[in-house]
Motif scaffolding. Structure first.
Motif, PDB file in Angstrom:
ATOM      1  N   ALA A  76       0.826  -1.211   0.000  1.00  0.00           N
ATOM      2  CA  ALA A  76       0.000   0.000   0.000  1.00  0.00           C
ATOM      3  C   ALA A  76       0.855   1.254   0.000  1.00  0.00           C
ATOM      4  CB  ALA A  76      -0.931  -0.010   1.204  1.00  0.00           C
ATOM      5  N   ASP A 120      -3.604   2.102  -2.617  1.00  0.00           N
ATOM      6  CA  ASP A 120      -3.431   2.428  -1.197  1.00  0.00           C
ATOM      7  C   ASP A 120      -4.781   2.679  -0.542  1.00  0.00           C
ATOM      8  OD1 ASP A 120      -2.340   3.137   1.232  1.00  0.00           O
ATOM      9  OD2 ASP A 120      -1.940   5.194   0.641  1.00  0.00           O
ATOM     10  N   ARG A 151       2.983   0.659   6.579  1.00  0.00           N
ATOM     11  CA  ARG A 151       2.644   1.652   5.543  1.00  0.00           C
ATOM     12  C   ARG A 151       3.184   3.022   5.914  1.00  0.00           C
ATOM     13  NH1 ARG A 151      -1.628   5.269   5.550  1.00  0.00           N
ATOM     14  NH2 ARG A 151      -2.245   6.097   3.483  1.00  0.00           N
TER      15      ARG A 151
END
Length: 278
Positions: free
Chosen positions: A96, A104, A154
Motif C-alpha cells: 500500500a 493504497d 505503511r
C-alpha cells in the motif's frame, strides 16, 4: 509499560523470566519422563505437595508437567501466529505504501473494515467451522491481527519514500520493484520484528480463550486454554491449584514478553524528533 522499558533492571528481569519459562516448558516434560496425558484417577485432585508440586487435576495428571507441556504448545502456536500475522501485515503495508494512489486507498479501506469487526468473534467464527483443527486456530489468530502491523509498515514506507536516498535511487534508474525490495521492505522490517514480539501476548491469550471456550485444541491436548477450561469446574470443588498455576504461567509469560517487546520497540523506533529529522 512505558516506564518499565526505560529501567534496565526490569528488562533484565523480564529476559531472565522468559528464559526460565522457556527452559521449564521445554525441559520439564523431557527430564521428568512423565507423560502429561497419563491419567491416574486414584490421585485426582491432590493439592500441591512434594510429589506433585502443582497438584493434580480431575484425572490425576501431574499439573507441574502438564502446565509445562501446555505452555510449550501455547508458545509454539503463538509464535507461528505472530510471525504469520506480522508477515501479512508488513507485506500489505509495504504494498500500500509503495504503490500509493487508488491501491493504497482500497487496501486501507479493507484494513478499516477488518478493524471494525471484533477480532475474538471473527476468530470464533473461523475456528467453529473446523473445531480442534490446528491450522484453523493459527489462521483465526493470524488473519485478525495483521491490520495494525499493516498501518505501521505503511507509515514507515511513506516516510521512507520522501527520503533523499530513495530519490537518488529513482534517478539512477532503479525500478519500482528493486526500490521496494532494496529500500522499502528494510524500512518496515524493524517494525515487523517489533510486531512479532508484541503480538505474542495477544496470540497466547487468543489461543487460550478459544481453547477455554472449547473451540480450540481438543480437551485431551495440553495447552494453557484447555488447562483453564478444566479448572473452571474444578475450582468449584475447592481445587484452587488447578486454576492458580496455569493462570500464573499465562500472566507471567505475557507480562515478560510485553516488557521485552516494549524495550525492543523503544530501541528500534526512534523518538519523534529523530524521526522528523530523518
Amino acid at each position: 509499560m512505558r516506564n518499565l522499558r526505560h529501567r534496565p533492571h526490569s528488562l533484565i528481569g523480564a529476559i531472565v523470566v522468559l528464559t526460565v519459562i522457556a527452559v521449564y516448558a521445554l525441559a520439564v516434560p523431557m527430564l521428568t519422563g512423565t507423560n502429561p496425558g497419563l491419567t491416574d484417577f486414584a490421585a485426582a485432585y491432590q493439592p500441591p505437595s512434594g510429589s506433585h508440586w502443582f497438584g493434580t487435576d480431575l484425572a490425576g495428571r501431574d499439573l507441574f508437567v502438564r502446565t509445562a507441556a501446555g505452555l510449550r504448545v501455547s508458545l509454539v502456536i503463538a509464535a507461528v501466529c505472530a510471525v504469520a500475522s506480522a508477515a501479512v501485515g508488513v507485506a500489505v503495508g509495504v504494498t500500500a505504501g509503495a504503490l500509493g494512489g487508488w491501491i493504497d486507498r482500497i487496501v486501507m479501506r479493507l484494513v478499516d473494515g477488518i478493524n471494525a469487526l471484533p477480532h475474538l468473534l471473527l476468530g470464533i467464527v473461523v475456528v467453529a467451522l473446523y473445531p480442534g483443527n490446528l491450522v484453523a486456530i493459527v489462521a483465526s489468530i493470524a488473519l485478525t491481527h495483521w491490520t495494525q502491523v499493516a498501518r505501521i509498515a505503511r507509515a514507515e514506507v511513506r516516510a521512507a519514500r520522501s527520503a533523499t536516498y530513495l530519490e537518488a535511487a529513482r534517478l539512477s534508474g532503479a525500478t519500482r520493484t528493486r526500490i521496494a525490495i532494496t529500500h522499502l521492505v528494510p524500512a518496515a522490517a524493524g517494525q515487523g520484528i517489533v510486531a512479532v514480539i508484541l503480538l505474542l501476548p495477544h496470540a497466547i491469550w487468543h489461543e487460550s480463550t478459544l481453547s477455554f471456550l472449547g473451540l480450540g485444541l481438543p480437551p485431551d491436548q495440553a495447552s494453557v486454554g484447555t488447562l483453564l477450561q478444566d479448572a473452571r469446574a474444578a475450582v468449584l470443588t475447592g481445587a484452587w491449584w488447578t486454576l492458580l498455576f496455569p493462570a500464573a504461567a499465562l500472566i507471567v509469560t505475557t507480562l515478560a514478553v510485553a516488557v521485552v517487546g516494549a524495550a525492543v520497540d523503544h530501541r528500534i523506533t526512534p523518538p519523534l524528533p529523530e524521526r522528523a529529522i530523518r
